[in-house]
Scaffold this motif. Structure first.
Motif, PDB file in Angstrom:
ATOM      1  N   MET A   1       0.844  -1.185   0.000  1.00  0.00           N
ATOM      2  CA  MET A   1       0.000   0.000   0.000  1.00  0.00           C
ATOM      3  C   MET A   1       0.885   1.243   0.000  1.00  0.00           C
ATOM      4  N   ALA A   2       0.419   2.274  -0.659  1.00  0.00           N
ATOM      5  CA  ALA A   2       1.140   3.547  -0.629  1.00  0.00           C
ATOM      6  C   ALA A   2       1.177   4.052   0.812  1.00  0.00           C
ATOM      7  N   PRO A   3       2.219   4.769   1.208  1.00  0.00           N
ATOM      8  CA  PRO A   3       2.299   5.277   2.587  1.00  0.00           C
ATOM      9  C   PRO A   3       1.075   6.116   2.940  1.00  0.00           C
ATOM     10  N   GLU A   4       0.584   5.934   4.160  1.00  0.00           N
ATOM     11  CA  GLU A   4      -0.572   6.715   4.590  1.00  0.00           C
ATOM     12  C   GLU A   4      -0.223   8.187   4.644  1.00  0.00           C
ATOM     13  N   PHE A   5      -1.195   9.010   4.273  1.00  0.00           N
ATOM     14  CA  PHE A   5      -1.097  10.469   4.244  1.00  0.00           C
ATOM     15  C   PHE A   5      -0.172  10.968   3.133  1.00  0.00           C
ATOM     16  N   SER A   6       0.176  10.070   2.192  1.00  0.00           N
ATOM     17  CA  SER A   6       0.967  10.512   1.052  1.00  0.00           C
ATOM     18  C   SER A   6       0.065  11.205   0.040  1.00  0.00           C
ATOM     19  N   GLU A   7       0.619  12.168  -0.651  1.00  0.00           N
ATOM     20  CA  GLU A   7      -0.120  12.893  -1.685  1.00  0.00           C
ATOM     21  C   GLU A   7      -0.106  12.066  -2.969  1.00  0.00           C
ATOM     22  N   VAL A   8      -1.269  11.794  -3.529  1.00  0.00           N
ATOM     23  CA  VAL A   8      -1.372  10.973  -4.735  1.00  0.00           C
ATOM     24  C   VAL A   8      -2.093  11.751  -5.833  1.00  0.00           C
ATOM     25  N   LYS A   9      -1.804  11.371  -7.053  1.00  0.00           N
ATOM     26  CA  LYS A   9      -2.462  11.943  -8.217  1.00  0.00           C
ATOM     27  C   LYS A   9      -3.432  10.918  -8.800  1.00  0.00           C
ATOM     28  N   LYS A  10      -4.390  11.413  -9.561  1.00  0.00           N
ATOM     29  CA  LYS A  10      -5.339  10.517 -10.206  1.00  0.00           C
ATOM     30  C   LYS A  10      -4.594   9.526 -11.092  1.00  0.00           C
ATOM     31  N   GLY A  11      -4.873   8.242 -10.915  1.00  0.00           N
ATOM     32  CA  GLY A  11      -4.211   7.205 -11.707  1.00  0.00           C
ATOM     33  C   GLY A  11      -3.004   6.589 -11.040  1.00  0.00           C
ATOM     34  N   ASP A  12      -2.534   7.166  -9.931  1.00  0.00           N
ATOM     35  CA  ASP A  12      -1.399   6.582  -9.216  1.00  0.00           C
ATOM     36  C   ASP A  12      -1.808   5.256  -8.575  1.00  0.00           C
ATOM     37  N   VAL A  13      -0.907   4.293  -8.572  1.00  0.00           N
ATOM     38  CA  VAL A  13      -1.162   3.012  -7.896  1.00  0.00           C
ATOM     39  C   VAL A  13      -1.067   3.236  -6.388  1.00  0.00           C
ATOM     40  N   ILE A  14      -2.115   2.854  -5.667  1.00  0.00           N
ATOM     41  CA  ILE A  14      -2.129   3.056  -4.218  1.00  0.00           C
ATOM     42  C   ILE A  14      -2.168   1.729  -3.447  1.00  0.00           C
ATOM     43  N   ALA A  15      -2.437   0.618  -4.146  1.00  0.00           N
ATOM     44  CA  ALA A  15      -2.446  -0.685  -3.471  1.00  0.00           C
ATOM     45  C   ALA A  15      -2.236  -1.784  -4.500  1.00  0.00           C
ATOM     46  N   ARG A  16      -1.531  -2.826  -4.076  1.00  0.00           N
ATOM     47  CA  ARG A  16      -1.337  -4.012  -4.919  1.00  0.00           C
ATOM     48  C   ARG A  16      -1.760  -5.241  -4.134  1.00  0.00           C
ATOM     49  N   PHE A  17      -2.253  -6.246  -4.880  1.00  0.00           N
ATOM     50  CA  PHE A  17      -2.748  -7.462  -4.253  1.00  0.00           C
ATOM     51  C   PHE A  17      -1.988  -8.679  -4.781  1.00  0.00           C
ATOM     52  N   ASP A  18      -1.994  -9.733  -3.996  1.00  0.00           N
ATOM     53  CA  ASP A  18      -1.324 -10.974  -4.365  1.00  0.00           C
ATOM     54  C   ASP A  18      -2.121 -11.673  -5.468  1.00  0.00           C
ATOM     55  N   ASP A  19      -1.472 -11.898  -6.628  1.00  0.00           N
ATOM     56  CA  ASP A  19      -2.185 -12.495  -7.764  1.00  0.00           C
ATOM     57  C   ASP A  19      -1.758 -13.927  -8.052  1.00  0.00           C
ATOM     58  N   VAL A  20      -0.926 -14.530  -7.201  1.00  0.00           N
ATOM     59  CA  VAL A  20      -0.394 -15.868  -7.486  1.00  0.00           C
ATOM     60  C   VAL A  20      -1.523 -16.892  -7.598  1.00  0.00           C
ATOM     61  N   GLN A  21      -2.410 -16.954  -6.598  1.00  0.00           N
ATOM     62  CA  GLN A  21      -3.482 -17.941  -6.614  1.00  0.00           C
ATOM     63  C   GLN A  21      -4.451 -17.692  -7.760  1.00  0.00           C
ATOM     64  N   ILE A  22      -4.728 -16.416  -8.035  1.00  0.00           N
ATOM     65  CA  ILE A  22      -5.652 -16.102  -9.135  1.00  0.00           C
ATOM     66  C   ILE A  22      -5.049 -16.527 -10.461  1.00  0.00           C
ATOM     67  N   GLN A  23      -3.729 -16.331 -10.631  1.00  0.00           N
ATOM     68  CA  GLN A  23      -3.069 -16.770 -11.861  1.00  0.00           C
ATOM     69  C   GLN A  23      -3.171 -18.289 -12.009  1.00  0.00           C
ATOM     70  N   LEU A  24      -2.958 -19.011 -10.914  1.00  0.00           N
ATOM     71  CA  LEU A  24      -3.063 -20.474 -10.966  1.00  0.00           C
ATOM     72  C   LEU A  24      -4.486 -20.906 -11.309  1.00  0.00           C
ATOM     73  N   ASP A  25      -5.467 -20.246 -10.689  1.00  0.00           N
ATOM     74  CA  ASP A  25      -6.868 -20.579 -10.973  1.00  0.00           C
ATOM     75  C   ASP A  25      -7.213 -20.257 -12.419  1.00  0.00           C
ATOM     76  N   ARG A  26      -6.678 -19.160 -12.931  1.00  0.00           N
ATOM     77  CA  ARG A  26      -6.953 -18.776 -14.315  1.00  0.00           C
ATOM     78  C   ARG A  26      -6.373 -19.810 -15.291  1.00  0.00           C
ATOM     79  N   GLU A  27      -5.162 -20.274 -15.010  1.00  0.00           N
ATOM     80  CA  GLU A  27      -4.558 -21.283 -15.875  1.00  0.00           C
ATOM     81  C   GLU A  27      -5.373 -22.577 -15.854  1.00  0.00           C
ATOM     82  N   ALA A  28      -5.872 -22.946 -14.666  1.00  0.00           N
ATOM     83  CA  ALA A  28      -6.701 -24.154 -14.563  1.00  0.00           C
ATOM     84  C   ALA A  28      -7.996 -23.990 -15.350  1.00  0.00           C
TER      85      ALA A  28
END
Length: 403
Positions: A74-101
């Motif tokens: 997650m982006a640091p709390e109270f950080s100044e962000v612009k529209k379109g900036d990435v503010i959080a990322r999620f773990d995609d490993v399991q979703i990638q495995l499920d998608r391949e299946a």
């Protein structure tokens, strides 16, 4: 709630000052005494808390994605962000495995569909060959059926007739197989298509989820973490689901106070009371607010800490947008009441309860019990509305042997 009190630190200072100013000292019995006097008193409840947003743009996962995600950054709390900036990322490993299946299952469905087509063609060819064989055997049997009975025995003639009946039944069965071949093939294909559609739906859902592995800010602003139901903040490692808030972008200048008062000190809190507060980042300046709400019950701020607090929210009278940022820590005093020219004594001086309250007055000899009428009360202070006069001296403790 109608009683009021100083904070304990304030009370200690007040008692020390009172003893110095009014000759507080030991009586003949050796028990410390206090000379009462009329004074104006303000009752204060100490609190601490932070500035929170009163208006904000929420940031959450779309409600139509029925999946759970694990926060890996997650982006640091109270950080100044612009529209379109990435503010959080999620773990995609399991979703990638499920998608391949799911993609593999879709490919298997395509292979099964092609297989049913080939199987149907082979089955049609087999039925044609079997029909030709049956027709040939029937022609032979019919030829022998009309032969001279003197050339064959009775048993041989019976076998020839039985063969014709069997071949007629076999021919009818083959005709049924040919007539229902398309129907049976279509039913099998429909089952495969239904399974394929289910896998395609999963695949679409998984691909939509993968497009959300990076959550972007919808506008410019200050990124503030969302809070969980227990009051904790969103952080790396937490699992979130559809529609669950990740954070927010507060509207500039739209803020209020959230204060926490320990359960043991929360006496006399009510909406409309004035609040004085100082931000930790600018303690030299004092600001004012007004209590808006008081929680009906006390609850822990953190499930790992059993201490309970009343939650108080207050409206700031004059918001300084540059100074009063969401998340700013502060200390506050809530003014729960005041007495003008009244008699107020420490709660340790008063014994009994309400209508049966009394003090021990010292007049030169042993302390004597004196009934009094109390007014406003707090854990530390009690207002005496009748029974004591300025100049009276009261014992700070019960005489030996008394309760």
């Amino acid at each position: 709630m109608t009683a009021f009190h100083f904070s304990r630190a304030t009370l200690a200072v007040a008692l020390t000052a009172a003893c110095l100013a009014t000759a507080c000292g030991p009586a003949a019995s050796g028990v410390p005494v206090l000379e009462v006097e009329r004074q104006s008193t303000e009752f204060i409840v100490a609190a601490e808390g932070e500035v929170i947003a009163s208006e904000a743009l929420p940031i959450a996962l779309p409600s139509d994605i029925r999946m759970e995600f694990n926060v890996v950054w997650m982006a640091p709390e109270f950080s100044e962000v612009k529209k379109g900036d990435v503010i959080a990322r999620f773990d995609d490993v399991q979703i990638q495995l499920d998608r391949e299946a799911s993609a593999l299952n879709v490919a298997k469905s395509e292979f099964k569909l092609a297989g049913t087509e080939r199987t149907g063609e082979l089955e049609a060819t087999r039925i044609d060959h079997e029909s030709d064989r049956v027709d040939g055997e029937r022609e032979i049997s019919e030829a022998f059926e009309g032969a001279n009975e003197r050339l064959f025995s009775r048993n041989e003639l019976i076998d020839i007739l039985a063969d014709i009946d069997y071949l007629d039944a076999e021919s009818s069965f083959l005709d049924w197989q040919f007539e229902t071949l398309d129907q049976r093939t279509q039913a099998e294909q429909n089952l495969i298509l239904a399974e394929r559609q289910g896998e395609l739906s999963k695949l679409e859902k998984q691909e939509s989820a993968l497009s959300l592995m990076e959550l972007k800010s919808p506008a410019d602003g200050t990124f503030v973490y969302a809070r969980t139901g227990w009051g904790g903040k969103m952080r790396k490692g937490r699992t979130v689901h559809a529609g669950m808030p990740i954070g927010m972008l507060p509207v500039r200048g739209k803020v209020r106070l959230r204060l926490f008062v320990p359960e043991s000190d929360a006496v006399g809190l009510a909406p409309g009371q004035p609040v004085r507060f100082r931000l930790d980042s600018a303690a030299e300046r004092e600001h004012v607010a007004t209590v808006a709400t008081v929680s009906p019950v006390a609850s822990p701020r953190d499930r790992r800490d059993p201490q309970k607090f009343f939650r108080v929210e207050a409206e700031i009278e004059d918001v300084d947008p540059e100074l009063m940022r969401v998340g700013s820590r502060l200390r506050a005093e809530i003014v729960t009441g005041s007495i003008e020219n009244g008699i107020v004594v420490p709660s340790q001086v008063v014994f009994g309860e309400n209508q049966a309250a009394f003090v021990y007055r010292v007049t030169g000899g042993d302390p004597e019990r004196l009934d009094v009428k109390v007014g406003q009360r707090s854990p530390d202070l009690v207002e005496i509305v009748d029974g004591l006069e300025p100049g009276d001296r009261v014992s700070l403790a019960a005489p030996a042997g008394d309760s």
